[in-house]
Design an enzyme around this catalytic site. Structure first.
Site: not given
Ligand code: NAD
Ligand code: TYD
Length: 336
Positions: A126-128, A151, A155
């Site tokens: 992630t970019d985070e 978090y 990562k």
């Molecule tokens: P999500 O939380 O929707 O899904 C995570 C999945 O992993 C779930 O199905 C969960 O059951 C499974 N999981 C959790 N712990 C596990 C374990 N110990 N063993 C097996 N399975 C397990 O997450 P997402 O939003 O789909 O993100 C997927 C990946 O992309 C993550 O690694 C996250 O860090 C990365 N990512 C997400 C975003 C975003 O905006 N959502 C952006 C950049 C990177």
């Molecule tokens: P989020 O979807 O949790 O992603 P991330 O923190 O990983 O970027 O949040 C996106 C942005 O929205 C972040 O600046 C936090 C803000 N946010 C709110 O203002 N209210 C909310 O209820 C949530 C879940 C997020």
């Protein structure tokens, strides 16, 4: 056939990846290992569940015995590691599970991948991990790692381990670091689905702090196309940033959602800020664009409307999440 272990494939990005890729590629054999935490929803995989080249296994990536068994049985040659605890707010409430899954789980996958001499290991990061930006500038792959939340620090720790396996063992690893995703099937704890669903239910929309925190939004299919390209052509030992150059303050997205749904801005409720809240993320994705000829295809203006429409059309999907019923799907399907 490419035997690919996809971890976390029942979550938001992983399920979109599997559903998308299995319509495009019949030379992929996908084994989805997911332990179905609260974020895992097998219903997401309905379009793929009966395909011959798809297998679901419920289990934890930290379980080395199980992971070993899967590698041997399915002759795994590729890994895409999506599995993670992914929500910043949850990591602030308790970080232990974030380290167990995101760091130790990744380490288990790396060790077993190394012993099995796999062809490629793609770590979905992630970019985070880069921390927070000021008003100016973009994250590049050379930006120092400086995570701020439990978090993002978990990562970042996983990324360091992945790169150590490249440097030490010449393991064929690649890391992708993407910005915030949106689209169908996103668990309604994240900003965009939470705001759409609360607005549809005429519930308050909790905006953290002043609402001027900036995220760089990308449609999930654009992210997944980049991942597939990296699996195929990404140079080993490299990191690729992925983003669609679409920075936006949270409050702007929230107002856009309310306007589209014809709901009053009175639903907005400014609440106490998230502790340690990163102010701005923004990605420079020129490396993947130049080296792998990737570019985003979806414009925010149209894809956000399609996303809102998807949540309107799929009330049953999120209704079953809110009621907890979604967790029965696995038991029903596997007759447990
Ligand atoms: P999500 O939380 O929707 O899904 C995570 C999945 O992993 C779930 O199905 C969960 O059951 C499974 N999981 C959790 N712990 C596990 C374990 N110990 N063993 C097996 N399975 C397990 O997450 P997402 O939003 O789909 O993100 C997927 C990946 O992309 C993550 O690694 C996250 O860090 C990365 N990512 C997400 C975003 C975003 O905006 N959502 C952006 C950049 C990177
Ligand atoms: P989020 O979807 O949790 O992603 P991330 O923190 O990983 O970027 O949040 C996106 C942005 O929205 C972040 O600046 C936090 C803000 N946010 C709110 O203002 N209210 C909310 O209820 C949530 C879940 C997020």
């Amino acid at each position: 056939m490419k035997n690919i272990l996809v971890t976390g494939g029942a979550g938001f990005i992983g399920s979109n990846y599997i559903n998308h890729i299995l319509t495009e590629r019949d030379d992929y054999n996908i084994i989805n290992l997911d332990n179905l935490t609260y974020a895992g929803n097998l219903e997401n995989l309905k379009p793929s569940e009966n395909k011959k080249n798809y297998t679901f296994i419920k289990g934890n990536i930290s379980n080395s015995e199980l992971v070993n068994y899967i590698f041997n049985k399915y002759k795994i040659k590729y890994v895409i590691n999506f599995a993670a605890e992914s929500h910043v707010d949850r990591s602030i409430l308790g970080s232990e599970i974030f380290y167990r899954t995101n760091v130790i789980g990744t380490n288990v996958l790396l060790e077993i991948s190394r012993r099995n001499e796999i062809e490629k290991f793609v770590q979905i990061s992630t970019d985070e991990v880069y921390g927070s930006l000021g008003r100016e500038g973009l994250f590049t792959e050379n930006t120092p790692i400086s995570p701020n939340s439990p978090y993002s620090s978990s990562k970042a720790a996983a990324d360091m381990m992945v790169l150590a396996f490249y440097h030490t063992y010449k393991m064929p690893v690649v890391i992708t670091r993407c910005s915030n995703n949106y689209g169908p099937l996103q668990f309604p704890e994240k900003l965009i689905p939470l705001m759409i669903i609360n607005a549809l239910n005429n519930k308050r929309l909790p905006v953290y702090g002043d609402g001027m925190f900036v995220r760089d939004w990308i449609y999930v299919t654009d992210h997944n196309k980049a991942i597939d390209l990296v699996l195929d052509k990404g140079k080993i030992g490299e990191v690729y940033n992925i983003g669609a150059s679409n920075e936006m303050p949270n409050i702007k997205i929230i107002k856009l959602i309310l306007e589209y749904l014809k709901k009053s801005e009175d639903l907005i409720q400014y609440v106490k800020d998230r502790p340690g809240h990163d102010r701005r993320y923004a990605i420079d994705s020129s490396k993947i664009q130049d080296e792998l000829a990737w570019k985003p295809c979806y414009s925010f203006e149209t894809a956000i409307i399609e996303t809102i429409e998807w949540y309107i059309q799929n009330k049953n999907w999120w209704g079953r999440i809110i009621s907890g019923e979604y967790q029965n799907y696995y038991k029903l399907q596997y007759k447990i």
